[in-house]
Design an enzyme around this catalytic site. Structure first.
Site, short mmCIF file in Angstrom:
data_model
loop_
_atom_site.label_atom_id
_atom_site.label_comp_id
_atom_site.label_asym_id
_atom_site.label_seq_id
_atom_site.Cartn_x
_atom_site.Cartn_y
_atom_site.Cartn_z
N GLY A 160 0.10 -6.01 -1.05
CA GLY A 160 -0.27 -4.61 -0.85
C GLY A 160 -1.52 -4.25 -1.64
CB SER A 191 -3.56 -2.78 -7.78
OG SER A 191 -3.33 -3.04 -6.41
CG HIS A 206 6.64 1.50 -1.43
ND1 HIS A 206 5.69 0.52 -1.35
CD2 HIS A 206 6.33 2.22 -2.54
CE1 HIS A 206 4.81 0.67 -2.34
NE2 HIS A 206 5.19 1.69 -3.08
N GLY A 259 -1.53 -0.19 6.87
CA GLY A 259 -0.62 0.82 6.33
C GLY A 259 0.81 0.38 6.59
CB SER A 275 4.24 -9.77 2.59
OG SER A 275 5.02 -10.42 1.66
C1 LIG Z 1 0.96 1.54 -1.52
S1 LIG Z 1 -0.26 0.62 -0.65
C2 LIG Z 1 -0.88 -0.49 -1.88
C3 LIG Z 1 -1.65 0.21 -2.95
C4 LIG Z 1 -2.53 -0.68 -3.80
N1 LIG Z 1 -1.74 -1.67 -4.53
C5 LIG Z 1 -3.39 0.13 -4.74
O1 LIG Z 1 -3.32 -0.05 -5.96
O2 LIG Z 1 -4.13 0.99 -4.26
C6 LIG Z 1 0.72 -0.43 0.36
C7 LIG Z 1 -0.07 -1.44 1.17
O3 LIG Z 1 0.86 -2.40 1.68
C8 LIG Z 1 0.40 -2.84 2.93
N2 LIG Z 1 1.54 -3.40 3.68
C9 LIG Z 1 2.60 -2.75 4.20
N3 LIG Z 1 3.45 -3.61 4.78
C10 LIG Z 1 2.92 -4.85 4.59
C11 LIG Z 1 3.32 -6.16 4.97
N4 LIG Z 1 4.46 -6.38 5.62
N5 LIG Z 1 2.54 -7.19 4.63
C12 LIG Z 1 1.37 -6.99 3.96
N6 LIG Z 1 0.94 -5.77 3.57
C13 LIG Z 1 1.70 -4.71 3.89
C14 LIG Z 1 -0.20 -1.60 3.59
O4 LIG Z 1 -1.15 -1.97 4.57
C15 LIG Z 1 -0.80 -0.87 2.37
O5 LIG Z 1 -2.18 -1.15 2.26
#
Ligand SMILES: C[S@@+](CC[C@H](N)C(=O)[O-])C[C@H]1O[C@@H](n2cnc3c(N)ncnc32)[C@H](O)[C@@H]1O
Length: 248
Positions: free
Chosen positions: A50, A56, A138, A80, A118
């Site tokens: 993510g 991050s 999440h 997203g 992931s």
């Molecule tokens: C809360 S954001 C991450 C925030 C980031 N760590 C930061 O510090 O700004 C969650 C991210 O997880 C990604 N995401 C959601 N489901 C996912 C998956 N199954 N595999 C990979 N990435 C995923 C989304 O595209 C999104 O960009």
């Protein structure tokens, strides 16, 4: 100072950079991620689940680079997630912003973007990981899947850190059920909404007692956050959590 030394990013420089990047980390969380990447235990890659627009990622890569350590493998399909639909973050595409931000932070060479889910990235992964940062989808099932797929690659003595471990039910439950109640991890830190644990088989009797106390205080903190207990309990339990996390 040699010219190569000048290019190593200090936390202060990185803090200025990340202020311009969209994201959700607090200042304490940002500093903590940077120092885990810089001084954290173990050897192996850093894997981030993510990345969003790279906030991050930049911290992890800059911290690691400042100590001449491993690269960050940044896993995100950049679409997203359904968990974030209510926040308006579903069906987006963050890859262009992510790449632009990583480049302007000057740490492109320290980041390996894995633009995929992931699950798919884990299927192709084989190396040791010393720091696993989980901040993807999440929902409970997704956070659990992230942990179960990636944790086996984390080296003994390596670190697993989760974001949003109080307000979001998914990370909160996974941390509680799989890490805080397990004998295979010792608690490393609670920094704002981050919970970090160290993977270790060597635990003292005090570790076990400490974990039980922490679980109880954490429970009080969550009830305080949910306004089921008074605000004073929330403040008290948060301070206790910090003290207990460092009482090793
Ligand atoms: C809360 S954001 C991450 C925030 C980031 N760590 C930061 O510090 O700004 C969650 C991210 O997880 C990604 N995401 C959601 N489901 C996912 C998956 N199954 N595999 C990979 N990435 C995923 C989304 O595209 C999104 O960009």
């Amino acid at each position: 100072m040699k010219s190569t030394e000048k290019r190593l990013p200090s936390f202060r420089e990185v803090r200025n950079t990340i202020q311009r990047v969209d994201g959700w980390l607090t200042e304490h969380e940002a500093r903590y991620l940077y120092s885990l990447a810089q001084y954290g235990p173990g050897q192996g890659a850093i894997v981030e689940i993510g990345s969003w627009k790279g906030k991050s990622t930049i911290l992890l890569a800059a911290g690691s680079k400042s100590a001449g350590r491993e690269k960050v493998h940044a896993v995100d399909h950049h679409k997203g997630g359904p968990d974030q639909a209510g926040l308006g973050y579903q069906d987006v595409n963050t890859e262009i912003d992510f790449r632009k931000n990583i480049k302007s932070a000057g740490i492109e060479d320290q980041v390996i973007p894995l633009v995929m889910t992931s699950t798919r990235a884990a299927q192709g992964w084989s190396g040791p990981i010393r720091l696993l940062w989980i901040d993807g989808d999440h929902s409970y099932e997704a956070v659990k899947t992230d942990l179960l797929l990636w944790e086996p690659h984390v080296v003994e003595g390596g670190v697993i850190a989760f974001h949003d471990t109080y307000a979001w039910e998914g990370p909160r439950r996974v941390v509680e059920e799989y890490l805080l109640r397990s004998n295979r991890f010792s608690i490393l830190g609670f920094v704002d909404s981050i919970t970090a644990v160290k993977k270790t088989q060597r635990r003292s009797p005090w570790d076990k007692i400490r974990k039980k106390i922490i679980l109880l205080i954490r429970y009080l903190y969550i009830l305080g956050r949910q306004h089921i207990l008074p605000g004073e309990i929330r403040k008290w339990s948060k301070s206790c959590l910090r003290v207990m996390a460092s009482a090793r």
